[in-house]
Design an enzyme around this catalytic site. Structure first.
Site, PDB file in Angstrom:
ATOM      1  N   ASN A  30      -9.905  -0.597  -0.754  1.00 17.90           N
ATOM      2  CA  ASN A  30      -8.453  -0.454  -0.713  1.00 17.90           C
ATOM      3  C   ASN A  30      -7.877  -0.994  -2.025  1.00 17.90           C
ATOM      4  O   ASN A  30      -7.921  -2.197  -2.273  1.00 17.90           O
ATOM      5  CB  ASN A  30      -7.921  -1.241   0.494  1.00 17.90           C
ATOM      6  CG  ASN A  30      -6.417  -1.154   0.635  1.00 17.90           C
ATOM      7  OD1 ASN A  30      -5.727  -0.640  -0.242  1.00 17.90           O
ATOM      8  ND2 ASN A  30      -5.910  -1.674   1.733  1.00 17.90           N
ATOM      9  N   HIS A  64      -3.757   6.900   2.398  1.00  8.99           N
ATOM     10  CA  HIS A  64      -4.117   5.588   1.874  1.00  8.99           C
ATOM     11  C   HIS A  64      -5.506   5.212   2.390  1.00  8.99           C
ATOM     12  O   HIS A  64      -5.863   5.550   3.522  1.00  8.99           O
ATOM     13  CB  HIS A  64      -3.081   4.551   2.304  1.00  8.99           C
ATOM     14  CG  HIS A  64      -3.412   3.197   1.788  1.00  8.99           C
ATOM     15  ND1 HIS A  64      -3.527   2.941   0.446  1.00  8.99           N
ATOM     16  CD2 HIS A  64      -3.709   2.037   2.423  1.00  8.99           C
ATOM     17  CE1 HIS A  64      -3.871   1.682   0.286  1.00  8.99           C
ATOM     18  NE2 HIS A  64      -4.000   1.112   1.465  1.00  8.99           N
ATOM     19  N   CYS A 113       0.816  -1.223   0.000  1.00 10.32           N
ATOM     20  CA  CYS A 113       0.000   0.000   0.000  1.00 10.32           C
ATOM     21  C   CYS A 113       0.851   1.276   0.000  1.00 10.32           C
ATOM     22  O   CYS A 113       0.358   2.350  -0.318  1.00 10.32           O
ATOM     23  CB  CYS A 113      -0.959  -0.003   1.178  1.00 10.32           C
ATOM     24  SG  CYS A 113      -2.116  -1.379   1.077  1.00 10.32           S
TER      25      CYS A 113
END
Ligand code: COA
Length: 332
Positions: free
Chosen positions: A283, A253, A113
């Site tokens: 995500n 994020h 990520c």
């Protein structure tokens, strides 16, 4: 001093949408739980046969068009991803070929990520050492490594791609200003894919044990993500003598709305300063930050020269923040 300026951004998400209600039919979950615990309402998923390089090419071709750049002018392509088309060759090579970037070199980078932050730093360094046009891609086809019988993970992720163009500027008011980037491999046990690498190559047994999917200890990751992303966001502002009001937009994020809220509060941002699109995309791992940047640019939530703060936390563990002024400035 030469700085790397972001002179364009573009993104792509696949057409197909998987809602929380669709997931209710696959696993024992419900829309209310997913929305209240994560903030996610739906996510995009790749079509059959649509891989990371395909999504990247869609984003990069838009980027070239929007910035008036020819593929032959590209010096390098860096791709942040944990879901490359294949382990080798690199997704960067596949994109290079498909877009006809005949003079480019490039590579893939695995930072989960935080991958886009790591790739942006790498691309910025190439600009500072003489490259003129570098494309940085964040892409992940998370649906290809999700176990749609595991409610702990399959509700969290989606697919997408985003890309930025980096070019030199001598204008000290533009470009990447600073970064704080970290890895801590003690987190490997908490979030990983058990098989398919050199430690445990694919066998019938690994497939039967469902080891080619994401495995996550959500609680441990949540604890670290909510402290580390918050701290690194506040720290980079302090280090550069800015306060939260100097920042036009904070793009964190998007793993969990509760983690985002904690980071935003700790760094002192008002709600209007924080980009939240987890409800639409879930995500998307390395694609999250460029998807967010594209959204704020296209919706004109930032203008040329505005201060932007990017922050992420992910598998590894990996985490960090990058502070930049968006836009071209004076050409270097
Ligand atoms: N639907 C319904 N119930 C679910 C569920 C789902 N999809 N997933 C888990 N549950 C249940 C659990 O089984 C548990 O039930 P129990 O109390 O009977 O055992 C309960 O909900 C609470 O589970 P818990 O794991 O404590 O939930 P949580 O509030 O920690 O939320 C995550 C789980 C995964 C959303 C959260 O931990 C998280 O976001 N973690 C970090 C994610 C992240 O940042 N990942 C990647 C970084 S890139």
């Amino acid at each position: 001093m030469i700085r790397a300026a972001i002179t364009g951004v573009a993104s792509y998400v696949p057409e197909k949408i998987l809602t929380n209600f669709d997931l209710e039919k696959l696993v024992d979950t419900n829309d209310e739980w997913i929305v209240s615990r994560t903030g996610i309402r739906e996510r995009h998923v790749a079509a059959d046969g649509e891989a990371s390089s395909d999504m990247s090419v869609q984003a990069v071709n838009k980027l070239l068009l929007e910035t008036g750049t020819k593929a032959e002018e590209i010096d390098a392509i860096i791709v942040a991803t944990v879901t490359p088309d294949m382990l080798f060759p690199s997704t960067a090579a596949l994109i290079q070929h498909k877009i006809g970037a005949t003079k480019a070199w490039g590579y893939d980078l695995s930072g989960a990520c935080s991958g886009f932050l790591f790739a942006l730093k790498s691309g910025g360094s190439l600009i500072q050492t003489g490259h003129k046009k570098v494309i940085v891609v964040g892409v992940d086809t998370m649906s290809s490594i999700l176990d749609y019988t595991d409610r702990n993970t399959c509700i969290l992720f989606g697919d997408g791609a985003g890309a930025v163009l980096l070019e030199p500027t001598e204008d000290e008011n533009y470009g990447i200003i600073d970064d704080l980037l970290f890895i801590d491999g003690s987190g490997a046990d908490a979030l990983h894919m058990k098989a398919g690498g050199s430690r445990k190559p694919a066998t019938h047994a690994t497939i039967d044990a469902r080891e080619h999917y994401i495995w996550q200890d959500g609680k441990s990751v949540f604890k670290r993500a909510s402290t580390d992303m918050a701290e690194v966001s506040a720290a980079i502002l302090k280090k550069n003598n800015f306060n939260s009001e100097d920042v036009a937009i904070f793009i964190p994020h998007q793993a969990n709305k509760r983690i985002i809220d904690m980071a935003a509060r700790k760094a002192g941002f008002r709600d209007e300063q924080v980009l939240i699109n987890i409800d639409k995309y879930g995500n998307t791992t390395a694609a999250t930050l460029p998807l967010g940047l594209d959204e704020v640019v296209k919706e004109k939530r930032i203008k040329d020269g505005d201060l932007v703060l990017l922050a992420a936390f992910g598998a590894g563990y990996t985490w960090g923040s990058i502070l930049l002024r968006y836009g071209p400035g004076k050409k270097g």
